[in-house]
Design a protein around this motif. Structure first.
Motif, mmCIF file in Angstrom:
data_model
loop_
_atom_site.group_PDB
_atom_site.id
_atom_site.type_symbol
_atom_site.label_atom_id
_atom_site.label_comp_id
_atom_site.label_asym_id
_atom_site.label_seq_id
_atom_site.Cartn_x
_atom_site.Cartn_y
_atom_site.Cartn_z
ATOM 1 N N ARG A 224 0.827 -1.206 0.000
ATOM 2 C CA ARG A 224 0.000 0.000 0.000
ATOM 3 C C ARG A 224 0.868 1.266 0.000
ATOM 4 O O ARG A 224 0.554 2.250 -0.693
ATOM 5 C CB ARG A 224 -0.918 -0.016 1.220
ATOM 6 C CG ARG A 224 -1.881 1.163 1.299
ATOM 7 C CD ARG A 224 -2.998 0.929 2.299
ATOM 8 N NE ARG A 224 -2.487 0.626 3.628
ATOM 9 C CZ ARG A 224 -2.610 -0.558 4.221
ATOM 10 N NH1 ARG A 224 -3.206 -1.556 3.586
ATOM 11 N NH2 ARG A 224 -2.133 -0.767 5.433
ATOM 12 N N THR A 226 3.770 1.767 -1.315
ATOM 13 C CA THR A 226 4.411 1.995 -2.610
ATOM 14 C C THR A 226 3.394 2.070 -3.749
ATOM 15 O O THR A 226 3.788 2.113 -4.918
ATOM 16 C CB THR A 226 5.418 0.871 -2.922
ATOM 17 O OG1 THR A 226 4.736 -0.390 -2.900
ATOM 18 C CG2 THR A 226 6.547 0.849 -1.897
ATOM 19 N N ASP A 227 2.095 2.081 -3.382
ATOM 20 C CA ASP A 227 1.015 2.110 -4.377
ATOM 21 C C ASP A 227 1.162 0.939 -5.344
ATOM 22 O O ASP A 227 1.120 1.091 -6.569
ATOM 23 C CB ASP A 227 1.027 3.439 -5.133
ATOM 24 C CG ASP A 227 -0.263 3.660 -5.923
ATOM 25 O OD1 ASP A 227 -1.272 2.978 -5.632
ATOM 26 O OD2 ASP A 227 -0.258 4.494 -6.852
ATOM 27 N N GLY A 228 1.318 -0.271 -4.741
ATOM 28 C CA GLY A 228 1.446 -1.478 -5.555
ATOM 29 C C GLY A 228 2.747 -1.536 -6.329
ATOM 30 O O GLY A 228 2.784 -2.065 -7.443
ATOM 31 N N SER A 230 4.333 0.897 -7.705
ATOM 32 C CA SER A 230 4.097 1.683 -8.918
ATOM 33 C C SER A 230 5.406 2.228 -9.483
ATOM 34 O O SER A 230 6.324 2.591 -8.742
ATOM 35 C CB SER A 230 3.155 2.851 -8.597
ATOM 36 O OG SER A 230 3.116 3.782 -9.658
ATOM 37 N N ASP A 232 5.742 5.015 -10.741
ATOM 38 C CA ASP A 232 5.848 6.419 -10.328
ATOM 39 C C ASP A 232 6.652 6.560 -9.037
ATOM 40 O O ASP A 232 7.218 7.623 -8.763
ATOM 41 C CB ASP A 232 4.451 7.028 -10.120
ATOM 42 C CG ASP A 232 3.672 7.122 -11.421
ATOM 43 O OD1 ASP A 232 4.331 7.186 -12.481
ATOM 44 O OD2 ASP A 232 2.430 7.135 -11.374
ATOM 45 N N ASN A 233 6.690 5.486 -8.240
ATOM 46 C CA ASN A 233 7.447 5.512 -6.987
ATOM 47 C C ASN A 233 8.816 4.835 -7.102
ATOM 48 O O ASN A 233 9.528 4.718 -6.106
ATOM 49 C CB ASN A 233 6.643 4.817 -5.874
ATOM 50 C CG ASN A 233 5.460 5.642 -5.428
ATOM 51 O OD1 ASN A 233 5.548 6.856 -5.329
ATOM 52 N ND2 ASN A 233 4.338 4.977 -5.169
ATOM 53 N N ALA A 246 8.233 5.064 -0.489
ATOM 54 C CA ALA A 246 7.052 4.515 0.197
ATOM 55 C C ALA A 246 6.511 5.522 1.204
ATOM 56 O O ALA A 246 7.261 6.066 2.016
ATOM 57 C CB ALA A 246 7.410 3.211 0.900
ATOM 58 N N HIS A 247 5.203 5.735 1.149
ATOM 59 C CA HIS A 247 4.540 6.638 2.097
ATOM 60 C C HIS A 247 3.705 5.791 3.059
ATOM 61 O O HIS A 247 2.663 5.252 2.689
ATOM 62 C CB HIS A 247 3.643 7.629 1.352
ATOM 63 C CG HIS A 247 3.009 8.634 2.258
ATOM 64 N ND1 HIS A 247 1.972 9.456 1.866
ATOM 65 C CD2 HIS A 247 3.274 8.967 3.547
ATOM 66 C CE1 HIS A 247 1.613 10.237 2.878
ATOM 67 N NE2 HIS A 247 2.389 9.955 3.905
ATOM 68 N N HIS A 249 1.217 5.686 5.620
ATOM 69 C CA HIS A 249 0.194 6.634 6.074
ATOM 70 C C HIS A 249 -0.023 6.555 7.579
ATOM 71 O O HIS A 249 -0.304 7.569 8.223
ATOM 72 C CB HIS A 249 -1.121 6.369 5.327
ATOM 73 C CG HIS A 249 -1.013 6.582 3.850
ATOM 74 N ND1 HIS A 249 -1.153 7.819 3.262
ATOM 75 C CD2 HIS A 249 -0.753 5.696 2.837
ATOM 76 C CE1 HIS A 249 -0.998 7.705 1.945
ATOM 77 N NE2 HIS A 249 -0.752 6.430 1.661
#
Length: 534
Positions: A224, A226-228, A230, A232-233, A246-247, A249
């Protein structure tokens, strides 16, 4: 202790290799000198004993031609005013510490001792000893008290309680304890196997007790954050895996996640070696690990990753060689003092790894892409996947080498097949040269007869300003609002001094390379002088 074999033509100046700002030859040594203006008589060694224990057939072994010199005036040995030309060998005197009487002789050996300059800065569970460092400077050593282990320094590894050994118990007691424990373990293993099957998607953090405040995480949280994973990351890709931004949250923090490509040969070993190296080291210029996780996902496939603090300014390679050339002229301009601070930070990290870890560590892969920059442009050394522990450095302490497979990246590793602290110094010298002239060691202009070391060496001293990175001069011009011709006059002296250090570090012979603690001291002196003239 250092091996010091018989050599009839060794200049006494060679002993300088055993002297540093924080270490030197101790008073327990007895030097065997020749070619003395006046024979020395501080100690006496029978010529029969020398002939029996030393291979001096090729030397002028007459008693009157060999002087024995000792110095018990302080903690360290002063050999500079002996008036002798050559040092044939050395004898180490072993002492009984209770009554200070000689206990044994070690032939062809020299003992070194070390200390830190300044007032005592030891851990509360360590004893401090005041000493005089070479040059008659005040210094100290730390030693853990009985029942504690560690280097004893307040800013180092500190002290921690030593695990007590198990007491010997009667066999009947062991049987009475082991049988119920074994039954309990069997039940717990059955429950654990069921629990593992049920929670196979949860990460198993590789947490060591010595790593403090490590956040526990799971594969799903990393997915989650790393937005799967992605693109972009995606921050970068290396030999053994990829790095993602990685964010997390839940904690509102940004971290870097290094995901291992376990299909790549050597990736698992790299992962284990990096965990092993990072769990015991702490320094402001080393990239801090947050956690290391292992999990089974997607039909039992293994997943392994390392989670680090995120460096907002990326790595040094991208600052020196951005993909967009126009971007470099607009934003990525490193001034002289920024570059100097970076090489000082990296030298400080290597000095810690080589000289202050309980077991010395060789990084083996120092290069610009493994040097990260935080929001204040302070440098952190990362990627310990090829790191090597020096378990025994006394066998050949002239070069601190151990047998190991060739490691590192093309252009940054010296010729040879051994991992050593001097190998790290070579890589450091190449990085320093690259940082100030902005040319990779693999640049197409270099070939079999011309490498980056020779290129810089040929330019010094007369043409130093012609090889310096023009972006450095542009950054200084914009910062100080002065013309480049005035800037060249002001900067040339300091740039020449820095590049000379880079050349010494990247010398082809390991013996000619400067120890990293001396490199650090010289660079700090250059910085102090530069700032005083601004």
């Amino acid at each position: 202790m250092v091996n010091f074999p018989v050599n009839c033509s060794r200049p006494i100046e060679d002993l300088q290799q055993l002297d540093g700002s924080n270490y030197g030859v101790t008073w327990r040594n007895r030097l065997l000198l020749q070619n003395c203006k006046v024979p020395r008589s501080e100690c006496t060694v029978p010529s029969e004993l020398l002939s029996a224990r030393l291979n001096i057939q090729s030397c002028d072994s007459k008693k009157e031609n060999i002087s024995c010199y000792s110095d018990a005036s302080g903690d360290y040995f002063d050999y500079r005013n002996t008036g002798c030309g050559t040092v044939m060998s050395s004898i180490l005197i072993g002492m009984d510490m209770k009554n200070s009487s000689p206990m044994f002789l070690e032939f062809q050996m020299i003992e070194l001792a070390w200390g830190l300059e300044g007032d005592c800065a030891c851990h509360e569970d360590a004893n401090c000893t005041n000493i005089f460092l070479p040059g008659n400077r005040n210094g100290f050593r730390c030693r853990s008290k009985d029942g504690f282990i560690g280097d004893g320094f307040r800013d180092g590894d500190g002290c921690r309680k030593e695990r007590s050994k198990a007491k010997h118990l009667h066999p009947r007691v062991w049987i009475a304890v082991i049988v119920p424990v074994a039954l309990s373990v069997l039940v717990l293993c059955s429950c654990g196997a069921y629990y593992r099957l049920r929670n196979s998607r949860k990460a198993q953090p590789w947490i060591d007790g010595q790593l403090e405040q490590i956040p526990r995480t799971t594969y799903r949280e990393i997915l989650r954050a790393t937005d799967g994973f992605s693109e972009d990351n995606l921050v970068g890709t290396g030999s053994f895996g990829s790095v993602f931004k990685a964010h997390f949250h839940g904690e509102n923090t940004i971290m870097a996640v290094k995901v291992l490509n376990l299909q790549q040969r050597g990736a698992l070993r790299s992962f284990l070696d990096e965990c092993r190296a990072l769990r015991n080291i702490r320094h402001r210029n080393l990239l801090k690990i947050k956690t290391a996780c292992s999990s089974s996902v997607h039909r039992g496939n293994d997943f392994k990753c390392l989670v680090f603090e995120f460096m907002t300014n990326g790595n040094l390679h991208d600052w020196l060689h951005p993909e967009n050339y126009d971007q470099q002229h607009q934003t990525k301009k490193l001034t002289f003092i920024q570059r100097l601070n970076i090489v000082i930070d990296v030298a400080s990290a290597l000095d810690y790894l080589h000289n202050y870890c309980q077991t010395p560590i060789v990084h083996c892969d120092l290069k610009p892409s493994n040097i990260l920059l935080d929001e204040d442009m302070s440098a952190r050394v990362g990627d310990f996947g090829l790191a090597t522990f020096l378990f025994d450095t006394s066998s050949n302490s002239w070069s601190n080498q151990i047998s190991a497979a060739l490691k590192g990246s093309i252009g940054y590793i010296p010729t040879g097949v051994q991992a050593s602290t001097r190998g790290d110094v070579y890589s450091y010298g190449i990085v320093l040269l690259e940082l100030f002239i902005c040319r990779r060691p693999t640049d197409p202009m270099f070939h079999e007869n011309l490498d980056i070391h020779k290129y810089v060496s040929m330019a010094l001293p007369a043409h130093v300003m012609e090889i310096i990175d023009p972006i450095l001069l542009l950054a200084e011009e914009e910062k100080n609002m002065i013309k480049q011709d005035q800037l060249a006059t002001r900067m040339e002296e300091y740039l020449l001094s820095v590049l000379e250090i880079g050349l010494t570090c990247s010398a082809s012979s390991p013996r000619e390379r400067m120890p990293i603690n001396i490199v650090l001291s010289k660079l700090q002196a250059i910085k102090k002088s530069f700032l005083s003239r601004i």
